[in-house]
Motif scaffolding. Structure first.
Motif, PDB file in Angstrom:
ATOM      1  N   TYR A 239     -16.754   6.616 -30.488  1.00  0.00           N
ATOM      2  CA  TYR A 239     -16.017   7.695 -29.850  1.00  0.00           C
ATOM      3  C   TYR A 239     -15.573   7.264 -28.463  1.00  0.00           C
ATOM      4  O   TYR A 239     -16.011   6.246 -27.939  1.00  0.00           O
ATOM      5  N   MET A 240     -14.713   8.079 -27.866  1.00  0.00           N
ATOM      6  CA  MET A 240     -14.344   7.890 -26.467  1.00  0.00           C
ATOM      7  C   MET A 240     -14.267   9.253 -25.807  1.00  0.00           C
ATOM      8  O   MET A 240     -14.009  10.279 -26.467  1.00  0.00           O
ATOM      9  N   GLU A 241     -14.523   9.286 -24.518  1.00  0.00           N
ATOM     10  CA  GLU A 241     -14.523  10.548 -23.786  1.00  0.00           C
ATOM     11  C   GLU A 241     -13.096  11.063 -23.597  1.00  0.00           C
ATOM     12  O   GLU A 241     -12.179  10.291 -23.321  1.00  0.00           O
ATOM     13  N   GLY A 242     -12.921  12.372 -23.749  1.00  0.00           N
ATOM     14  CA  GLY A 242     -11.641  13.013 -23.492  1.00  0.00           C
ATOM     15  C   GLY A 242     -11.720  13.851 -22.235  1.00  0.00           C
ATOM     16  O   GLY A 242     -12.742  13.891 -21.548  1.00  0.00           O
ATOM     17  N   PRO A 243     -10.634  14.542 -21.909  1.00  0.00           N
ATOM     18  CA  PRO A 243     -10.617  15.336 -20.671  1.00  0.00           C
ATOM     19  C   PRO A 243     -11.329  16.677 -20.805  1.00  0.00           C
ATOM     20  O   PRO A 243     -11.513  17.204 -21.906  1.00  0.00           O
ATOM     21  N   ALA A 244     -11.717  17.216 -19.654  1.00  0.00           N
ATOM     22  CA  ALA A 244     -12.216  18.581 -19.586  1.00  0.00           C
ATOM     23  C   ALA A 244     -11.066  19.556 -19.357  1.00  0.00           C
ATOM     24  O   ALA A 244     -11.084  20.680 -19.853  1.00  0.00           O
ATOM     25  N   GLU A 245     -10.051  19.128 -18.586  1.00  0.00           N
ATOM     26  CA  GLU A 245      -8.906  19.985 -18.275  1.00  0.00           C
ATOM     27  C   GLU A 245      -7.640  19.147 -18.181  1.00  0.00           C
ATOM     28  O   GLU A 245      -7.659  18.026 -17.654  1.00  0.00           O
ATOM     29  N   ILE A 246      -6.535  19.684 -18.711  1.00  0.00           N
ATOM     30  CA  ILE A 246      -5.210  19.142 -18.447  1.00  0.00           C
ATOM     31  C   ILE A 246      -4.323  20.289 -17.970  1.00  0.00           C
ATOM     32  O   ILE A 246      -4.511  21.446 -18.394  1.00  0.00           O
TER      33      ILE A 246
ATOM     34  N   ILE B  36     -12.905  12.076 -28.466  1.00  0.00           N
ATOM     35  CA  ILE B  36     -12.236  11.505 -29.633  1.00  0.00           C
ATOM     36  C   ILE B  36     -13.301  10.817 -30.483  1.00  0.00           C
ATOM     37  O   ILE B  36     -14.038   9.951 -29.995  1.00  0.00           O
ATOM     38  N   GLY B  37     -13.403  11.218 -31.744  1.00  0.00           N
ATOM     39  CA  GLY B  37     -14.293  10.543 -32.681  1.00  0.00           C
ATOM     40  C   GLY B  37     -13.472   9.760 -33.686  1.00  0.00           C
ATOM     41  O   GLY B  37     -12.541  10.298 -34.291  1.00  0.00           O
ATOM     42  N   PHE B  38     -13.771   8.475 -33.853  1.00  0.00           N
ATOM     43  CA  PHE B  38     -13.044   7.651 -34.809  1.00  0.00           C
ATOM     44  C   PHE B  38     -13.692   7.803 -36.180  1.00  0.00           C
ATOM     45  O   PHE B  38     -14.850   7.449 -36.375  1.00  0.00           O
ATOM     46  N   TYR B  39     -12.924   8.368 -37.135  1.00  0.00           N
ATOM     47  CA  TYR B  39     -13.490   8.721 -38.437  1.00  0.00           C
ATOM     48  C   TYR B  39     -12.429   8.548 -39.506  1.00  0.00           C
ATOM     49  O   TYR B  39     -11.296   9.017 -39.354  1.00  0.00           O
ATOM     50  N   ASN B  40     -12.776   7.890 -40.599  1.00  0.00           N
ATOM     51  CA  ASN B  40     -11.802   7.614 -41.654  1.00  0.00           C
ATOM     52  C   ASN B  40     -11.816   8.634 -42.778  1.00  0.00           C
ATOM     53  O   ASN B  40     -10.987   8.568 -43.676  1.00  0.00           O
TER      54      ASN B  40
ATOM     55  N   LEU C  74     -11.062  14.303 -34.306  1.00  0.00           N
ATOM     56  CA  LEU C  74     -11.249  13.159 -35.193  1.00  0.00           C
ATOM     57  C   LEU C  74      -9.912  12.490 -35.503  1.00  0.00           C
ATOM     58  O   LEU C  74      -8.935  13.146 -35.848  1.00  0.00           O
ATOM     59  N   ARG C  75      -9.900  11.173 -35.392  1.00  0.00           N
ATOM     60  CA  ARG C  75      -8.696  10.425 -35.745  1.00  0.00           C
ATOM     61  C   ARG C  75      -9.077   9.040 -36.245  1.00  0.00           C
ATOM     62  O   ARG C  75     -10.167   8.529 -35.950  1.00  0.00           O
ATOM     63  N   LYS C  76      -8.181   8.454 -37.015  1.00  0.00           N
ATOM     64  CA  LYS C  76      -8.315   7.043 -37.338  1.00  0.00           C
ATOM     65  C   LYS C  76      -7.848   6.247 -36.127  1.00  0.00           C
ATOM     66  O   LYS C  76      -7.058   6.736 -35.319  1.00  0.00           O
ATOM     67  N   VAL C  77      -8.319   5.027 -36.007  1.00  0.00           N
ATOM     68  CA  VAL C  77      -8.081   4.249 -34.795  1.00  0.00           C
ATOM     69  C   VAL C  77      -6.607   4.145 -34.459  1.00  0.00           C
ATOM     70  O   VAL C  77      -6.198   4.250 -33.300  1.00  0.00           O
TER      71      VAL C  77
END
Length: 603
Positions: free
Chosen positions: A442-449, A491-495, A507-510
């Motif tokens: 996974y990777m960290e996403g934002p708290a606010e945009i 973001i979680g990388f999941y197939n 969830l997204r593919k890479v």
């Protein structure tokens, strides 16, 4: 005989609606069904946790799971003969496993046979774990106990065992059999207990390792320990990334082992294992105490000094033996009417036990500005790095066919809500595009945009109708636009396709692109964008009230102030002083620090 002789001081807490709780967790275990992506087992376990938390929350709301009410019971009066017989029979079966046979009968009694690890309610966990995992013997016919423990740890992790936020918040403490049903635990204490129980059920001598306080950060920890044939210990986080056969260096001021047969007045007698498990030093500390005072080594934890253990009082100095070196700040203190009173200045030992004292120099004072009351390190830095490459764009068509770049996140953003001036551009559609970092988990996403326009010299946040790429749910959009810096997405990388809500996970593919956009009411000139990384809200905030203290045998205030920006300045700070910046309005994460060339060095 061993179990009964050592039963007297043991007790447990049982839920008053015990049977209904068992039925509830057994029933929801069949509903936690998620397609497993073998390339991302970590995200799989977190998705299971999210789904289970939703089911528990729903159960608490509709009454199918009652709010927890506990009743204390002693083992002597409530442990049945049938329970003991089953426990003993299965313990002896496990002792026949190839990695268990060379352990002595004394080791067997102390570290395999016990039916509990703490104050958890009794359940038939030993039989259940033994029957489900006894196949491991065929897989590892010549294994050591560490090799067998590593495989058990791996299989429990792959099954999706993970901590539960809802269980922790509601303080529902599960039986081990409940944990096996839903593959969840409340916190590190239950996680460790599950590990100790699983290993004992499969013939591996195990006990709880307790870290009372980390010393250089808040709280303590418990870990699972296994004993080798020489009587030495290795400790690890059960279901964690590292198993017992890997190098695992845990450093804390003290590490103790809990043993079933070491109890006193219903409390475990902690056996010091610090010297065996980590590099330690003996500390000789200058003190001001009477010869009859009991002197304790103390660390700062959760807004106050906390005692770790009692040292040897030699009146003008105290000896604290086998202290783990992890760059912690200490004081020595005596107990007076159950209150701690310092008998030394704060001190910092080095790796060979040499001590530096921090006595405030009132003759030399300095002025310094502060931006935080708590350190940023480790995972918190990843929250900034993972946003690098994210893009804010603007267009006049919903498909962003002819988009223009407003801003691309670089490494200069701060660990707070950043309002960034951008080249002014006009459009009806704006969006944030997540960066495309390759990652197996996974990777960290934002708290606010956010997006802003300027009217009469004042910033105004623009509003409109949000929408996003197929992976983005309405819940994800609300998290990123709710003005709450403590809510965030990942973001979680999941197939695999997941036909459920995924909470904070997108969830997204890479190779896929993820974005969230907004349609404005009309074409608008954008002058600024806002981006806030996943946050702890421990920075200084305008409008909040703060107070700075220094230590001089007590905390001495340098005054209360209201911040007018994201930093706050104090003068009259004594040199060589230990300091503590407090937020008087909100939050509880605060750490002590010293100043080195104007920079905060945290402890």
């Amino acid at each position: 005989k061993f179990l009964v002789e050592n039963m007297r001081d043991h007790y447990y807490f049982v839920l008053k609606n015990d049977e209904k709780v068992d039925d509830f967790f057994e029933s929801i275990s069949n509903k936690i069904t998620i397609p497993q992506d073998t390339t991302s087992s970590y995200v799989y376990s977190l998705l299971r946790q999210n789904m289970m938390d939703e089911l528990i929350s729903k159960g608490l709301e509709d009454g199918s799971l009652a709010q927890p009410k506990y009743e204390m019971k002693t083992d002597m009066k409530n442990i049945s003969a049938e329970f003991l017989i089953e426990n003993i029979e299965y313990a002896f079966k496990a002792w026949e496993f190839p990695w268990s046979r060379d352990y002595s009968f004394d080791d067997f009694c102390k570290y395999i046979l016990p039916y509990r690890y703490s104050t958890e309610p009794p359940s038939s966990w030993r039989k259940e774990i033994f029957e489900e995992y006894k196949w491991i013997v065929d897989s590892l016919p010549n294994a050591t106990s560490a090799e067998a423990a590593a495989l058990i740890n791996k299989k429990f992790a792959e099954a999706g065992f993970e901590g539960s936020d809802v269980l922790e918040k509601t303080r529902i403490r599960l039986k081990i059999t409940n944990q096996l049903d839903v593959k969840a635990f409340t916190d590190c204490f239950d996680q460790t207990g599950l590990g100790v129980s699983a290993l004992r059920a499969l013939g591996i001598p195990s006990a709880v390792a307790k870290i009372p306080r980390w010393g250089n950060r808040n709280n303590g920890h418990e870990m699972t320990g296994i004993m080798n044939l020489q009587g030495g210990w290795n400790i690890f986080n059960f279901t964690g990334g590292r198993g017992p056969n890997e190098l695992h260096r845990t450093v804390a001021p003290k590490i103790f082992m809990k043993h079933f047969d070491e109890m006193d007045n219903f409390e475990p007698v902690l056996i010091d294992a610090s010297g065996e498990l980590m590099k330690t030093v003996d500390l000789e500390v200058e003190i001001y105490a009477n010869e009859y005072d009991e002197v304790y080594l103390c660390v700062f934890d959760n807004l106050s000094w906390r005692p770790l253990f009692k040292g040897e009082n030699l009146k003008t100095k105290a000896i604290f033996a086998d202290v783990g070196y992890n760059e912690s700040m200490f004081i020595a203190a005596k107990k007076t009417k159950n209150k701690l009173k310092a008998v030394s200045y704060p001190f910092l030992p080095d790796s060979i036990g040499k001590i530096t004292y921090f006595k405030p120099n009132l003759e030399k004072q300095t002025t310094t500005s502060f931006e935080r009351k708590y350190p940023t390190s480790g995972s918190r830095n990843a929250r900034l790095v993972d946003l690098k490459g994210g893009k804010f764009t603007i267009a006049n068509s919903k498909d962003f066919e002819n988009k223009n770049l407003l801003y691309e996140i670089d490494s200069t953003i701060k660990y707070r809500n950043n309002i960034v001036k951008v080249p002014e551009q006009t459009g009806k559609y704006v969006r944030y595009e997540f960066p495309k970092h390759d990652d197996s988990n996974y990777m960290e996403g934002p708290a606010e945009i956010s997006f802003y326009t300027t009217n009469n010299g004042k910033l105004e946040k623009v509003t409109g109708r949000y929408y996003g790429s197929p992976q983005i749910s309405q819940e994800h959009i609300e998290i990123m636009t709710d003005n709450d810096e403590l809510n965030y997405v990942r973001i979680g990388f999941y197939n695999e396709y997941i036909p459920i809500t995924t909470g904070l996970y997108i969830l997204r593919k890479v190779e896929e692109t993820v974005w969230v956009g907004m349609e404005l009411d009309s074409e608008t000139k954008i002058t600024h964008i806002g981006i806030c990384p996943r946050n702890d809200k421990n920075s200084v905030y305008p409008g909040m009230n703060y107070e700075l203290f220094y230590w001089g045998y007590a905390w001495i205030s340098l005054g209360e102030k209201q911040a007018t920006s994201h930093s706050i300045s104090y003068d009259g700070i004594p040199e060589n002083a230990l300091l503590w910046l407090r937020n008087l309005d909100e939050g509880k994460e605060e750490r002590i620090f010293i100043l080195n060339e104007g920079k905060q060095i945290w402890y």
